[in-house]
Write a protein that holds these residues in place. Structure first.
Motif, PDB file in Angstrom:
ATOM      1  N   ALA A  36       0.828  -1.204   0.000  1.00 27.76           N
ATOM      2  CA  ALA A  36       0.000   0.000   0.000  1.00 27.76           C
ATOM      3  C   ALA A  36       0.864   1.255   0.000  1.00 27.76           C
ATOM      4  N   PHE A  37       1.971   1.223   0.732  1.00 25.59           N
ATOM      5  CA  PHE A  37       2.886   2.361   0.769  1.00 25.59           C
ATOM      6  C   PHE A  37       3.397   2.676  -0.634  1.00 25.59           C
ATOM      7  N   ILE A  38       3.813   1.657  -1.369  1.00 27.25           N
ATOM      8  CA  ILE A  38       4.328   1.865  -2.721  1.00 27.25           C
ATOM      9  C   ILE A  38       3.227   2.351  -3.661  1.00 27.25           C
ATOM     10  N   VAL A  39       2.050   1.737  -3.596  1.00 26.90           N
ATOM     11  CA  VAL A  39       0.956   2.115  -4.484  1.00 26.90           C
ATOM     12  C   VAL A  39       0.501   3.554  -4.227  1.00 26.90           C
ATOM     13  N   LEU A  40       0.314   3.910  -2.960  1.00 28.19           N
ATOM     14  CA  LEU A  40      -0.121   5.267  -2.637  1.00 28.19           C
ATOM     15  C   LEU A  40       0.947   6.295  -3.006  1.00 28.19           C
ATOM     16  N   SER A  41       2.205   5.941  -2.814  1.00 30.43           N
ATOM     17  CA  SER A  41       3.287   6.854  -3.166  1.00 30.43           C
ATOM     18  C   SER A  41       3.370   7.025  -4.677  1.00 30.43           C
ATOM     19  N   TRP A  42       3.211   5.932  -5.410  1.00 24.26           N
ATOM     20  CA  TRP A  42       3.206   6.009  -6.881  1.00 24.26           C
ATOM     21  C   TRP A  42       2.085   6.926  -7.350  1.00 24.26           C
ATOM     22  N   GLN A  43       0.925   6.762  -6.751  1.00 22.86           N
ATOM     23  CA  GLN A  43      -0.227   7.581  -7.111  1.00 22.86           C
ATOM     24  C   GLN A  43       0.065   9.058  -6.900  1.00 22.86           C
ATOM     25  N   ALA A  44       0.706   9.382  -5.788  1.00 24.04           N
ATOM     26  CA  ALA A  44       1.031  10.779  -5.495  1.00 24.04           C
ATOM     27  C   ALA A  44       2.088  11.318  -6.450  1.00 24.04           C
ATOM     28  N   VAL A  45       3.138  10.547  -6.674  1.00 22.27           N
ATOM     29  CA  VAL A  45       4.235  11.001  -7.532  1.00 22.27           C
ATOM     30  C   VAL A  45       3.788  11.190  -8.979  1.00 22.27           C
ATOM     31  N   LYS A  46       2.981  10.258  -9.468  1.00 22.21           N
ATOM     32  CA  LYS A  46       2.566  10.283 -10.871  1.00 22.21           C
ATOM     33  C   LYS A  46       1.306  11.101 -11.115  1.00 22.21           C
ATOM     34  N   GLY A  47       0.591  11.443 -10.044  1.00 21.24           N
ATOM     35  CA  GLY A  47      -0.658  12.166 -10.222  1.00 21.24           C
ATOM     36  C   GLY A  47      -1.709  11.312 -10.917  1.00 21.24           C
ATOM     37  N   SER A  48      -1.646  10.024 -10.686  1.00 22.32           N
ATOM     38  CA  SER A  48      -2.555   9.080 -11.346  1.00 22.32           C
ATOM     39  C   SER A  48      -3.521   8.464 -10.343  1.00 22.32           C
ATOM     40  N   ASP A  49      -4.491   7.733 -10.859  1.00 21.48           N
ATOM     41  CA  ASP A  49      -5.497   7.085 -10.025  1.00 21.48           C
ATOM     42  C   ASP A  49      -5.252   5.581 -10.021  1.00 21.48           C
TER      43      ASP A  49
ATOM     44  N   GLY B 225      11.922  10.104  -1.143  1.00 22.57           N
ATOM     45  CA  GLY B 225      11.649   9.348   0.073  1.00 22.57           C
ATOM     46  C   GLY B 225      11.460   7.872  -0.210  1.00 22.57           C
ATOM     47  N   VAL B 226      10.726   7.557  -1.273  1.00 25.18           N
ATOM     48  CA  VAL B 226      10.475   6.158  -1.618  1.00 25.18           C
ATOM     49  C   VAL B 226      11.765   5.475  -2.080  1.00 25.18           C
ATOM     50  N   ILE B 227      12.600   6.198  -2.792  1.00 24.74           N
ATOM     51  CA  ILE B 227      13.882   5.639  -3.216  1.00 24.74           C
ATOM     52  C   ILE B 227      14.698   5.228  -1.994  1.00 24.74           C
ATOM     53  N   LYS B 228      14.693   6.064  -0.971  1.00 23.37           N
ATOM     54  CA  LYS B 228      15.475   5.767   0.230  1.00 23.37           C
ATOM     55  C   LYS B 228      14.912   4.579   0.995  1.00 23.37           C
ATOM     56  N   VAL B 229      13.608   4.381   0.913  1.00 31.93           N
ATOM     57  CA  VAL B 229      12.994   3.255   1.611  1.00 31.93           C
ATOM     58  C   VAL B 229      13.168   1.952   0.839  1.00 31.93           C
ATOM     59  N   SER B 230      12.997   2.014  -0.483  1.00 31.53           N
ATOM     60  CA  SER B 230      12.886   0.784  -1.261  1.00 31.53           C
ATOM     61  C   SER B 230      13.855   0.648  -2.421  1.00 31.53           C
ATOM     62  N   GLY B 231      14.478   1.743  -2.839  1.00 34.31           N
ATOM     63  CA  GLY B 231      15.316   1.707  -4.028  1.00 34.31           C
ATOM     64  C   GLY B 231      14.530   1.916  -5.306  1.00 34.31           C
ATOM     65  N   ILE B 232      13.208   2.049  -5.194  1.00 33.69           N
ATOM     66  CA  ILE B 232      12.360   2.193  -6.377  1.00 33.69           C
ATOM     67  C   ILE B 232      12.194   3.664  -6.749  1.00 33.69           C
ATOM     68  N   ASP B 233      12.471   3.999  -8.016  1.00 34.27           N
ATOM     69  CA  ASP B 233      12.183   5.323  -8.548  1.00 34.27           C
ATOM     70  C   ASP B 233      10.824   5.235  -9.223  1.00 34.27           C
ATOM     71  N   LEU B 234       9.800   5.736  -8.548  1.00 32.79           N
ATOM     72  CA  LEU B 234       8.432   5.558  -9.015  1.00 32.79           C
ATOM     73  C   LEU B 234       8.147   6.228 -10.350  1.00 32.79           C
ATOM     74  N   THR B 235       8.936   7.216 -10.734  1.00 32.67           N
ATOM     75  CA  THR B 235       8.701   7.891 -12.014  1.00 32.67           C
ATOM     76  C   THR B 235       8.995   6.976 -13.190  1.00 32.67           C
ATOM     77  N   LYS B 236       9.705   5.888 -12.930  1.00 30.04           N
ATOM     78  CA  LYS B 236      10.088   4.976 -14.011  1.00 30.04           C
ATOM     79  C   LYS B 236       9.134   3.791 -14.156  1.00 30.04           C
ATOM     80  N   TYR B 237       8.044   3.825 -13.396  1.00 29.82           N
ATOM     81  CA  TYR B 237       7.108   2.700 -13.418  1.00 29.82           C
ATOM     82  C   TYR B 237       5.707   3.135 -13.822  1.00 29.82           C
ATOM     83  N   THR B 238       5.047   2.223 -14.515  1.00 31.45           N
ATOM     84  CA  THR B 238       3.656   2.434 -14.905  1.00 31.45           C
ATOM     85  C   THR B 238       2.820   1.319 -14.292  1.00 31.45           C
ATOM     86  N   LEU B 239       1.716   1.690 -13.681  1.00 33.46           N
ATOM     87  CA  LEU B 239       0.805   0.700 -13.119  1.00 33.46           C
ATOM     88  C   LEU B 239      -0.335   0.458 -14.094  1.00 33.46           C
TER      89      LEU B 239
END
Length: 247
Positions: free
Chosen positions: A141-154, A227-241
């Motif tokens: 949920a942390f990753i999904v909600l963070s992705w949503q915020a970073v990408k401005g997506s639903d 913040g997410v990179i520091k927690v998980s190593g994931i750069d959310l801007t590089k991912y599409t859900l």
């Protein structure tokens, strides 16, 4: 959006590195939450990746798998909440909100507690069958909600993709020897910290959207990304859900 409501120490000693206070907006429009110090403050957790051993590579490998269904009923990564651990996490968040000012920590804690962040987080998880007392579900949920915020997506447009990602994270974390040794208190502390971060990221992003300040919105999203990179190593801007999961 997954979250549409208007609400808004140190981690385990063996796994901590540092918690960094950086810039993001809280909900200035909410009179209660606006009392939590400067509206330009937020929390970015710089946790040791070893806390999950879910480094960028490990998670990406997990994303390519198609593991079996999730059953949290008997998961060894479940935890039972205790007031003692909750108060410890709350004090940490309040200390950050008060910028370390000891005279303001108590009042900040009272405001944060009144905002019911954890209850709101639980409400977000329930429609998806997530267990807010299970570490893999909380991390998902942390990753999904963070992705949503970073990408401005639903993210709610992709329920099947969320479930695929959930299964992948469960597979990665359930097979982790370090996590299997976590005490109940450690599991609660880490999970509640991530839950607070997820909700603060979400509400900070929503507030900036409402404000119409595009520069502040961009800065907020960049802080969340870091913040997410520091927690998980994931750069959310590089991912599409999508309904195929994260790609």
């Amino acid at each position: 959006m997954l979250v549409t409501s208007t609400y808004e120490t140190v981690c385990m000693k063996s796994l901590r590195t540092v918690l960094i206070l950086v810039v993001i907006a809280l909900i200035a429009g909410n009179k209660t939450l606006a009392q939590i110090g400067n509206p330009g403050l937020m929390y970015q957790g710089a946790f040791n990746n070893a806390m999950f051993l879910t480094t960028k590579g490990a998670i990406e490998r997990g994303m390519k798998s198609r593991p079996s269904a999730v059953n949290t009923a008997k998961s060894s990564l479940n935890f039972v909440s205790t007031p003692e651990v909750h108060n410890k996490v709350l004090e940490l968040i309040a200390s950050l909100a008060a910028k370390g000012d000891k005279d303001k920590i108590k009042s900040a804690a009272a405001i944060i507690e009144k905002a019911n962040f954890l209850d709101e987080f639980d409400k977000v998880l329930k429609p998806y069958g997530f267990n807010s007392h299970n570490m893999p579900d909380v991390f998902t949920a942390f990753i999904v909600l963070s992705w949503q915020a970073v990408k401005g997506s639903d993210a709610s447009k992709y329920p099947e993709g969320i479930q695929i990602f959930r299964k992948q994270i469960h597979s990665v974390m359930n097979g982790n020897a370090t996590l299997s040794k976590f005490t109940n208190a450690q599991k609660q502390e880490m999970s509640e910290t991530l839950a607070y971060m997820a909700m603060l990221f979400t509400y900070g992003n929503q507030n900036q959207i409402k404000s119409g300040n595009t520069a502040a919105l961009a800065a907020t999203r960049e802080n969340i990304r870091q913040g997410v990179i520091k927690v998980s190593g994931i750069d959310l801007t590089k991912y599409t859900l999508s309904n195929e999961g994260f790609n």
